[in-house]
Enzyme design. Structure first.
Site, mmCIF file in Angstrom:
data_model
loop_
_atom_site.group_PDB
_atom_site.id
_atom_site.type_symbol
_atom_site.label_atom_id
_atom_site.label_comp_id
_atom_site.label_asym_id
_atom_site.label_seq_id
_atom_site.Cartn_x
_atom_site.Cartn_y
_atom_site.Cartn_z
ATOM 1 N N PHE A 175 0.812 -1.226 0.000
ATOM 2 C CA PHE A 175 0.000 0.000 0.000
ATOM 3 C C PHE A 175 0.839 1.266 0.000
ATOM 4 C CE2 PHE A 175 0.856 0.054 4.576
ATOM 5 C CZ PHE A 175 0.961 1.415 4.824
ATOM 6 N N CYS A 209 9.473 1.881 3.799
ATOM 7 C CA CYS A 209 10.406 0.829 4.200
ATOM 8 C C CYS A 209 11.824 1.377 4.351
ATOM 9 C CB CYS A 209 10.390 -0.310 3.187
ATOM 10 S SG CYS A 209 11.019 0.234 1.611
ATOM 11 N N SER A 266 5.306 -7.093 3.621
ATOM 12 C CA SER A 266 5.894 -7.452 4.914
ATOM 13 C C SER A 266 6.658 -8.777 4.812
ATOM 14 C CB SER A 266 4.794 -7.557 5.968
ATOM 15 O OG SER A 266 3.835 -8.484 5.529
HETATM 16 P P1 NAD Z 1 1.529 -6.565 3.316
HETATM 17 O O1 NAD Z 1 2.538 -7.643 3.430
HETATM 18 O O2 NAD Z 1 0.412 -6.526 4.285
HETATM 19 O O3 NAD Z 1 0.845 -6.608 1.849
HETATM 20 C C1 NAD Z 1 1.594 -6.720 0.673
HETATM 21 C C2 NAD Z 1 0.760 -7.488 -0.345
HETATM 22 O O4 NAD Z 1 0.485 -8.797 0.164
HETATM 23 C C3 NAD Z 1 -0.590 -6.834 -0.616
HETATM 24 O O5 NAD Z 1 -0.875 -6.910 -1.999
HETATM 25 C C4 NAD Z 1 -1.555 -7.636 0.246
HETATM 26 O O6 NAD Z 1 -2.842 -7.693 -0.312
HETATM 27 C C5 NAD Z 1 -0.929 -9.019 0.315
HETATM 28 N N1 NAD Z 1 -1.130 -9.702 1.613
HETATM 29 C C6 NAD Z 1 -1.210 -9.133 2.844
HETATM 30 N N2 NAD Z 1 -1.361 -10.082 3.804
HETATM 31 C C7 NAD Z 1 -1.360 -11.262 3.167
HETATM 32 C C8 NAD Z 1 -1.470 -12.628 3.598
HETATM 33 N N3 NAD Z 1 -1.594 -12.947 4.885
HETATM 34 N N4 NAD Z 1 -1.432 -13.599 2.656
HETATM 35 C C9 NAD Z 1 -1.286 -13.294 1.350
HETATM 36 N N5 NAD Z 1 -1.192 -12.034 0.885
HETATM 37 C C10 NAD Z 1 -1.221 -11.024 1.767
HETATM 38 O O7 NAD Z 1 2.325 -5.183 3.299
HETATM 39 P P2 NAD Z 1 1.698 -3.711 3.302
HETATM 40 O O8 NAD Z 1 1.048 -3.475 4.624
HETATM 41 O O9 NAD Z 1 0.932 -3.479 2.071
HETATM 42 O O10 NAD Z 1 3.043 -2.850 3.199
HETATM 43 C C11 NAD Z 1 3.829 -2.551 4.329
HETATM 44 C C12 NAD Z 1 4.958 -3.534 4.496
HETATM 45 O O11 NAD Z 1 5.702 -3.625 3.283
HETATM 46 C C13 NAD Z 1 5.965 -3.083 5.553
HETATM 47 O O12 NAD Z 1 6.403 -4.209 6.260
HETATM 48 C C14 NAD Z 1 7.099 -2.475 4.722
HETATM 49 O O13 NAD Z 1 8.352 -2.474 5.362
HETATM 50 C C15 NAD Z 1 7.088 -3.373 3.533
HETATM 51 N N6 NAD Z 1 7.662 -2.744 2.351
HETATM 52 C C16 NAD Z 1 8.907 -3.141 1.995
HETATM 53 C C17 NAD Z 1 9.533 -2.554 0.906
HETATM 54 C C18 NAD Z 1 10.924 -2.965 0.529
HETATM 55 O O14 NAD Z 1 11.420 -2.479 -0.474
HETATM 56 N N7 NAD Z 1 11.589 -3.829 1.267
HETATM 57 C C19 NAD Z 1 8.872 -1.573 0.159
HETATM 58 C C20 NAD Z 1 7.577 -1.202 0.556
HETATM 59 C C21 NAD Z 1 6.985 -1.803 1.657
#
Ligand code: NAD
Length: 492
Positions: free
Chosen positions: A157, A289, A234
Site C-alpha cells: 500500500f 520501508c 511485509s
Molecule cells: P503486506 O505484506 O500486508 O501486503 C503486501 C501485499 O500482500 C498486498 O498486496 C496484500 O494484499 C498481500 N497480503 C497481505 N497479507 C497477506 C497474507 N496474509 N497472505 C497473502 N497475501 C497477503 O504489506 P503492506 O502493509 O501493504 O506494506 C507494508 C509492508 O511492506 C511493511 O512491512 C514495509 O516495510 C514493507 N515494504 C517493503 C519494501 C521494501 O522495499 N523492502 C517496500 C515497501 C513496503
C-alpha cells in the site's frame, strides 16, 4: 465487505483483463475508505481464482506477439507512456492521496519517481545487451536475454504507484506479459496505470490487474501459468510467497519489512542532521520501508535531539503530514507506543492524541512521536510502520553498530557525522543493503538498484536497475562457427 450502490468518487472498480474491465460475477466487493477524511471512495472486487485464470490466459495469449517485437519496439510504448504520465502526474498523485492518505507533495514526488523508473526501462535496449566474445579460434559465443513468459507482481500500500514501476516497465519492455495484484488500499491508483499504458499503445493482455486479498496472492504463487513472481510487502508474507513460488520451481524475489537504524554521532551538524532525521521518520507518516526507525545516539547528542523535537513539531497531520493508511494500522502503531511507555520508555513527543484539521475529523491520523527506550525493547526491535522515532543510547560507534546490526532486518542505514573516519567505519561495518552518510533516506536513484539485506529480502538480486534484467529474463548462450577453414580446437 459490501456492495454499494451509493455514488462514490471512484465508483465500483473492476479488474483490468485483456484490455477490458472485468467484473467477477460472484465475487464479494470491499469498500475503499479514504484515510484522509473517512469517505467511501469505491468498491473493488475480492476476486477469486477464476479471475486470475482469466488474467493469466489473457497474458498467455498476448505473449507470442509482444515477445516477438524487438526490445526497441517494446520500449517505444513506454516512451509514449512517459509523456502521458508526465502530463498526468497530478491526477495520479491525487488518486494516491485519496486512497492511501499520502499527502499531495509526497504523492507528487512518488509519481515523479515512477517517471524516473520508466526512463530506465526506456533505456533497456542500451542496457540489456548480451555479451559477445570469440571463445575459441573462429567460434563466437553471444548471449541473448529472453523473456520468461507470464510474470506477476504483488505490490504493497505504501508506494502504490512507485512499486508497480519497479517491476512492470522493466518486465514488460524485456518482453514478458504480466498480472499485477495491487494492495487493497490502492486499487484505483494501479488501475489508472493500466489505462494509461493502454492509451500509450500497450497491446491488450500484456498487463492485467486483478484486485483482491490474500487468496489471490496465494493463487498467484501457486499458478502453473506464471513463471516468476515479484513481491513487495511485509516479511511474513514475503517468506510465504517465496516458499510457495520456489517450491513450484519458479523464480521469486520478495522484498520485506525493515527497521532502519540511523547512528547520530556527537560531531554531527545539529541543524542539518535534525532536519534530515525528522523528514526521514515522518515522511509518509513513517510508512516507508526506508524510514528512520531507531536513532542510535552516541555520547552527547542533546543539542541535535532537541532540534529533532523542534523540527518534528513542524509536521502537522492532515496539513503537511500524511494520514495513516487505516484504523487497524493506527491502532497497531498506538499499541506499540502504549506498550513501550508501560515498559518504562520515556515519550519525549506524543502524537497519539493528535487532532486532525477541520473537515478531516473522520480521517486516520497520528502525530510525530519520539520515544527514548532501551536497546532490545519491543519498540526498538520490531517494525511499527508509523511516525515514531525510537532513540537508544550507545557509548561509542562500535556499540552503536552492534545495536544496529543486531536487527534481523537490513534494508537501510545512515550515519550523521562530520568525521570521514566514522563514516568510513560505518559504511564498512553496517549490515544493510542501502547505506547513507548524512542522508536521512538513503534510497539509491536510478541507475543504482534497490534492495536490502537479511530479512528485508528473500531471494537473490535487487528489484530494480541492471539486476532486474537478470530477474525478468532467461539467458541463451549461442556458440557459432561459420568458417570451415578454422582448425578444430577444444570445443570448436
Ligand atoms: P503486506 O505484506 O500486508 O501486503 C503486501 C501485499 O500482500 C498486498 O498486496 C496484500 O494484499 C498481500 N497480503 C497481505 N497479507 C497477506 C497474507 N496474509 N497472505 C497473502 N497475501 C497477503 O504489506 P503492506 O502493509 O501493504 O506494506 C507494508 C509492508 O511492506 C511493511 O512491512 C514495509 O516495510 C514493507 N515494504 C517493503 C519494501 C521494501 O522495499 N523492502 C517496500 C515497501 C513496503
Amino acid at each position: 465487505m459490501a456492495s454499494t450502490t451509493a455514488v462514490t468518487k471512484y465508483g465500483d472498480l473492476n479488474n483490468f483483463i485483456g484490455g477490458k474491465p472485468s467484473s467477477p460475477a460472484q465475487a464479494e466487493r470491499a469498500k475503499r475508505i479514504s484515510p484522509v477524511d473517512g469517505s467511501v471512495l469505491s468498491t473493488f472486487p475480492l476476486s477469486g481464482t477464476d479471475e486470475l485464470d482469466k488474467a493469466v490466459a489473457a497474458a498467455q495469449k498476448a505473449f507470442p506477439e509482444w515477445s516477438s517485437r524487438t526490445i526497441k519496439e517494446r520500449a517505444q510504448v513506454f516512451f509514449k507512456y512517459y509523456e502521458l504520465l508526465s502530463k498526468n502526474l497530478k491526477s495520479c498523485a491525487e488518486i494516491m492521496h485519496d486512497e492511501m492518505g499520502k499527502n499531495l507533495d509526497e504523492a507528487m514526488q512518488e509519481t515523479a519517481k515512477s517517471l524516473e523508473l520508466t526512463e530506465f526501462a526506456c533505456a533497456l535496449p542500451q542496457v540489456a545487451t548480451g555479451d559477445f566474445e570469440e571463445v575459441s579460434r573462429g567460434v563466437e559465443c553471444h548471449e541473448e536475454h529472453l523473456p520468461l513468459g507470464v510474470v506477476a507482481s504483488i505490490t504493497p500500500f505504501n508506494f502504490p504507484h512507485m512499486v508497480p514501476h519497479w517491476t512492470l516497465p522493466n518486465a514488460i519492455v524485456l518482453g514478458n506479459t504480466m498480472v499485477l495484484k495491487p494492495s487493497r488500499e490502492a486499487p484505483r491508483t494501479v488501475l489508472r496505470i493500466a489505462e494509461m499504458l493502454q492509451e500509450a499503445g500497450l497491446p491488450d493482455g500484456v498487463l492485467n490487474v486483478v484486485c483482491g486479498g490474500r487468496e489471490i496472492v496465494t493463487a498467484i504463487a501457486e499458478h502453473p501459468g506464471i513463471e516468476a513472481v515479484s513481491f513487495v510487502g511485509s516479511t511474513k508474507v514475503a517468506k510465504m510467497v517465496y516458499q510457495k513460488t520456489t517450491n513450484r520451481g519458479k523464480r521469486c524475489l520478495a522484498l520485506g519489512s525493515a527497521n532502519n537504524h540511523l547512528i547520530l554521532m556527537p560531531d554531527a551538524h545539529p541543524a542539518n542532521s535534525a532536519a534530515n532525521i525528522a523528514a526521514s521518520y515522518l515522511g509518509c507518516a513513517g510508512q516507508r520501508c526506508m524510514s528512520a526507525c531507531v536513532l542510535v545516539a552516541v555520547g552527547d547528542c542533546e543539542e541535535t535531539i532537541a532540534k529533532i523535537i523542534e523540527e518534528s513539531k513542524k509536521f502537522v497531520p492532515g496539513v503537511n503530514m500524511s494520514a495513516i493508511v487505516n484504523p487497524e494500522a493506527k491502532a497497531s502503531i498506538a499499541g506499540f507506543i502504549d506498550r513501550a511507555e508501560k515498559d518504562g520508555a520515556k515519550v519525549l513527543l506524543d502524537g497519539r492524541q493528535v487532532q486532525p484539521p477541520k473537515g478531516l475529523a473522520k480521517g486516520c491520523y497520528l502525530g510525530p512521536t519520539i520515544i527514548e527506550a532501551k536497546a532490545g525493547s519491543e519498540i526498538a526491535v520490531e517494525e511499527n510502520f508509523g511516525p515514531v522515532l525510537t532513540i537508544v543510547r550507545a557509548q561509542n560507534l562500535t556499540e552503536a553498530l552492534s545495536i544496529a546490526n543486531s536487527s534481523p532486518y537490513g534494508n537501510g542505514g545512515s550515519i550523521f557525522t562530520q568525521s570521514g573516519r566514522s563514516a568510513e567505519v560505518f559504511c564498512d561495518k553496517i549490515q544493510a543493503g542501502m547505506v547513507g552518510v548524512n542522508v536521512g533516506v538513503p534510497v539509491p536513484r536510478e541507475p543504482f538498484s534497490f534492495g536490502g539485506w537479511k530479512d528485508s529480502i528473500v531471494g537473490g538480486g535487487d528489484i530494480t536497475g541492471k539486476s532486474a534484467v537478470r530477474f525478468w529474463t532467461k539467458v541463451k548462450k549461442i556458440s557459432c562457427k561459420w568458417n570451415p577453414d578454422r582448425p578444430l580446437l577444444w570445443l570448436a
